[in-house]
Design an enzyme around this catalytic site. Structure first.
Site, PDB file in Angstrom:
ATOM      1  N   ASP A 143       0.866  -1.182   0.000  1.00  0.00           N
ATOM      2  CA  ASP A 143       0.000   0.000   0.000  1.00  0.00           C
ATOM      3  C   ASP A 143       0.903   1.233   0.000  1.00  0.00           C
ATOM      4  O   ASP A 143       1.593   1.511   0.983  1.00  0.00           O
ATOM      5  CB  ASP A 143      -0.898  -0.018   1.235  1.00  0.00           C
ATOM      6  CG  ASP A 143      -1.835   1.191   1.285  1.00  0.00           C
ATOM      7  OD1 ASP A 143      -1.801   2.012   0.352  1.00  0.00           O
ATOM      8  OD2 ASP A 143      -2.586   1.304   2.275  1.00  0.00           O
ATOM      9  N   LYS A 544       0.809  11.109 -36.009  1.00  0.00           N
ATOM     10  CA  LYS A 544       1.208   9.706 -36.180  1.00  0.00           C
ATOM     11  C   LYS A 544       0.148   8.829 -35.521  1.00  0.00           C
ATOM     12  O   LYS A 544      -0.084   8.922 -34.318  1.00  0.00           O
ATOM     13  CB  LYS A 544       2.579   9.456 -35.552  1.00  0.00           C
ATOM     14  CG  LYS A 544       3.146   8.098 -35.934  1.00  0.00           C
ATOM     15  CD  LYS A 544       4.566   7.915 -35.426  1.00  0.00           C
ATOM     16  CE  LYS A 544       5.193   6.674 -36.008  1.00  0.00           C
ATOM     17  NZ  LYS A 544       4.348   5.479 -35.899  1.00  0.00           N
ATOM     18  N   ASP A 546      -1.628   5.395 -34.240  1.00  0.00           N
ATOM     19  CA  ASP A 546      -1.177   4.160 -33.604  1.00  0.00           C
ATOM     20  C   ASP A 546      -1.969   2.981 -34.160  1.00  0.00           C
ATOM     21  O   ASP A 546      -2.880   2.461 -33.532  1.00  0.00           O
ATOM     22  CB  ASP A 546      -1.386   4.278 -32.085  1.00  0.00           C
ATOM     23  CG  ASP A 546      -0.565   3.262 -31.323  1.00  0.00           C
ATOM     24  OD1 ASP A 546      -0.731   3.175 -30.104  1.00  0.00           O
ATOM     25  OD2 ASP A 546       0.246   2.559 -31.946  1.00  0.00           O
TER      26      ASP A 546
END
Length: 841
Positions: A143, A544, A546
């Site tokens: 944690d 660009k 993806d």
């Protein structure tokens, strides 16, 4: 909605709910009804995390209040006295006596707890076993809690350091933004160690981090020392402590969630806690980054009470998932097949069959027909008969899981069924008659190139019944029960007509497609940076995308889509047949038109997502494509025009080709024409970052198109570091991935083209990715590593494969010894060959 009581049904359970309009989160107006709806909709991903764990609840009967006036909350351990009988439960002994806890083993339990205003569900790091006794912890948790002056970004940085240590220990790690201030980090365990031992390991890990980063990390609870630092709280590994369950709501002023995240998200500098609506969208999109830690199925004990038959019990008893590449799914309830591959099979319009050639101690063919959620199986020593006058002995074996329908690979010689398995034929099956244990009539529709000859075959399976006689031994009688005859019936169905190869099987476009010229090889860009753009007035700048590169050839009557390597993608993306409708009719009738673009799949924020596109790649059968289209629709981003109505534009300057593109093509639902910036590189880069895109493509205004050539007139400027890699092997998974792939071993050719080890990737995979990767690699095994510089630590338990498959990963940097730092899987690059791969620098 009325404030009175209402009866609702959840998976066959009847619940009473009330006061659905009550406000639980005043700052957002989120009602009790919306909280119930949330837990019902996330149950499919939350129940596997909570199942068989004692659930402690944190209740806000009057709502969470506001930041200025927080609502009153109280913890509840013991199951409420008025709990319905169907709520699963288990007893746990404490120093003060025995408590009975509810088990969140099915969706109805989540909804019932929410009706009681249990906004938070807390669970320990262990589960009850089949006898309802506590077992060893199956996960380690850290944690990461920021002290005053520190924030979520600091926790993310510390999470990355924790990940490095866990990776070094061979442990995968799963981050969860806690919904409060920090991050929870989980790592799977095999359940053999005691909680005290795991707590000691976690404590040592936290102390080690504090020693390495004393200004950023603290490992003890002293609040006065925590300012500006991140506490790595290891103590929740104590068997008596709990952590808020992944996907649980939090009792904060806003409806935040303990939300599982990808490592790519954790590394995002704009990382934030997620709220209820955002998590629901992710779940509906199939995003579940922590699925690898979930219990298979829903974990319910109720199935045993209902007498559910586990048809795969014998199958599992004969196999060790850690020693065989065969699929060995966990036991699952009657209403679900358990894995995504099995679910796809059950969702199919027609059941499947598979015939596998099995070179075990003796050669035989395994014939498997889908029925009642499994593959009912026979071993046929001489293979399926292809002559109506021939009967073949078929020995019934144990039922196999649906996942076995795509299995090919080598089973270790010392394991049950050891030997090589290949698919001889597969397809759909029509069950005409099924008399359990007596007679089966089925029509198998196999592949065009399959062993059945590409035509439908009607078979009868007839049980031999009383063979052996009354005097036969008990063993002989047991053996006889497994004996059947497989017979090719005289009355055979007519052969099916050949399927059209065009996107629309009903059209006559195939003839037109065959008249098209050879596909044009796409021009390639050189990796560069902002500094490569000297006189920016000479350049244009595109975003660009993806996705996957595509060359679209369009005529009046046909569309052909080809990849960078010339692979035909037409059947994979039938929606892009729309290209024929968006081109100027005069141009279309004049002759062939060729376009250059990128196929993308968009996420819920309309951003291209390459991992999402992976769900469509490699599919070609119409049924598979149509199923995938229901979840993932694609678009094509067109950025160049190479041939216009039969006239080549390859020698035409870029600027003129772009102008012509906009004159010839009109955008539509699946066809987009993204604009380009002219002369302002900094604006283009800033815009790509703002839109969270991959980067920018810079192209000289006067440049011509050079098919198949890499040129510095095209320069790609990336915002993130992506690297193409060659997969050379894999390591066995542990914990939640036991029995499967834990990580992939990677290599990248050096400047001389010689493969060099580049590290391993173990994150970024979905369950579907791991299943598909395992199937892909199963037939590509080799005995020795393809490279000679793999460290001994990574050679341990490694399985090697042929070095001819290309993938892509995202990473933070390349180390001095040529290793990828923090690689995250992005997917296969079927458009690339291993010989093309080089370091992107």
């Amino acid at each position: 909605m009325a404030t009175g009581e209402q009866k609702v049904e959840v998976d066959g359970r009847t619940l009473t709910v009330s006061h659905l309009e009550k406000i639980f989160y005043p700052s957002t107006g989120t009602t009790k009804g919306e909280v119930l709806d949330y837990y019902l909709r996330v149950a499919e991903v939350m129940v596997p995390q909570a199942a068989r764990r004692p659930a402690t609840r944190k209740r806000w009967v009057d709502g969470v209040g506001t930041a200025e006036r927080p609502g009153k909350a109280f913890f509840r351990k013991d199951l409420e006295d008025h709990a319905p009988d169907w709520v699963p439960r288990a007893d746990l002994e404490h120093h003060g006596g025995t408590s009975t806890y509810p088990l969140v083993d099915e969706p109805a339990v989540l909804v019932w707890l929410a009706q009681l205003a249990s906004l938070e569900i807390h669970t320990p790091q262990w589960r009850f076993d089949a006898d309802l006794a506590p077992s060893g912890p199956d996960r380690l948790v850290l944690d990461l809690d920021p002290g005053e002056g520190a924030g979520l970004a600091d926790c993310a940085r510390v999470a990355g350091w924790c990940r490095e240590i866990l990776d070094g220990m061979g442990m995968a790690s799963f981050p969860v933004t806690s919904g409060s201030k920090g991050i929870h980090l989980y790592a799977p365990l095999d359940g053999t160690a005691a909680a005290q031992e795991i707590a000691q390991v976690a404590h040592e890990l936290a102390r080690s981090l504090e020693e390495d980063h004393p200004d950023e990390v603290i490992s003890d609870m002293t609040r006065s020392r925590r300012a500006g630092k991140v506490l790595v709280d290891w103590s929740q590994n104590n068997g008596h402590k709990t952590t808020v369950c992944p996907y649980s709501l939090r009792g904060r002023p806003r409806p935040t969630v303990a939300a599982p995240r990808s490592w790519e998200e954790i590394e995002d500098p704009e990382l934030e806690q997620l709220e209820l609506e955002e998590v629901l969208r992710r779940v509906e999109d199939g995003v579940d980054p922590i699925s690898g830690l979930g219990l298979a199925g829903d974990g319910s004990h109720a199935d045993e009470d209902r007498g559910t038959r586990d048809r795969l019990e014998v199958y599992r008893s004969k196999r060790d998932a850690t020693r065989t590449p065969e699929p060995v799914p966990e036991p699952v309830p009657e209403h679900g097949p358990g894995t995504e591959a099995a679910q796809h099979a059950l969702d199919a319009e027609e059941p499947m069959f598979v015939i596998q050639e099995h070179h075990a101690s003796s050669l035989h063919w395994d014939v498997r027909l889908e029925h009642d959620g499994v593959l009912v199986s026979w071993a046929v020593p001489k293979g399926p008969p292809l002559d109506v006058d021939v009967n073949r002995l078929a020995v019934q074996t144990e039922d196999h899981p649906l996942e076995y329908g795509t299995f090919e690979g080598s089973i270790p010689k010392d394991e049950y069924g050891g030997g090589d398995v290949t698919i001889w034929d597969t397809g759909t099956v029509e069950i005409e008659k099924w008399r359990e244990g007596k007679e089966i009539i089925a029509v198998c529709h196999g592949r065009e190139d399959g062993g059945l000859g590409g035509v439908p075959r009607r078979y009868a399976f007839v049980h031999t019944g009383g063979m052996g006689g009354k005097r036969a031994s008990r063993a002989a009688k047991e053996k006889a029960r497994a004996h059947w005859l497989m017979h090719l019936m005289k009355d055979q169905p007519e052969a099916e007509p050949a399927r059209a190869k065009s996107p629309d099987p009903a059209s006559d476009e195939g003839a037109d497609a065959e008249t098209m010229g050879e596909p044009i090889s796409p021009m390639l860009a050189t990796l560069g940076s902002r500094e490569d753009i000297r006189d920016q007035d000479d350049w244009a700048f595109e975003m660009k995308w993806d996705g996957v590169r595509v060359i679209a050839t369009v005529t009046a009557g046909a569309v052909r889509l080809t990849s960078r390597t010339g692979k035909d993608l037409t059947a994979t993306f039938p929606e892009l047949a729309e290209l024929e409708d968006v081109i100027d009719p005069k141009v279309l009738t004049a002759g062939e038109t060729v376009l250059d673009g990128e196929i993308v799949a968009l996420d819920d924020r309309d951003r291209p997502s390459f991992p999402r596109l992976q769900q469509r790649l490699g599919l070609s059968r119409p049924r598979d494509v149509e199923r995938a289209r229901q979840d993932v629709e694609v678009h094509v981003m067109l950025f160049d025009l190479l041939v216009r109505g039969g006239d080549s534009l390859l020698r035409t300057p870029y600027r003129e080709r772009r102008d012509a593109l906009f004159d010839v093509v009109a955008p539509s639902g699946h066809v987009q024409l993204p604009h380009a910036d002219h002369g302002d590189v900094d604006h283009a880069i800033a815009l790509s970052k703002e839109l969270q895109l991959e980067g920018v493509m810079a192209k000289t205004e006067t440049g011509v198109y050079r098919p198949g050539k890499r040129s510095r007139t095209w320069i790609k400027i990336k915002n993130a570091r992506h690297q193409e890699v060659v997969v050379i092997g894999w390591r066995h998974g542990k914990g939640g991935r036991a029995g499967g792939i834990g990580s992939l071993l990677l290599a990248v050719p050096d400047s001389d083209g010689e493969l060099r080890y580049a590290g391993r990737v173990g994150t970024g995979f979905s369950d579907r990715d791991l299943e598909q990767i395992a199937a892909t690699l199963s037939s590509r095994t080799r005995k020795t590593p393809p490279v000679d510089d793999v460290p001994s630590a990574d050679r341990r338990d490694a399985e090697w494969v042929r070095a001819d498959l290309v993938a892509e990963v995202q990473h933070t940097e390349r180390t001095t010894d040529g290793r990828l730092r923090h690689p995250v899987w992005r997917g296969w690059r079927e458009d690339k060959t291993a010989g093309e791969v080089r370091w992107e620098e």
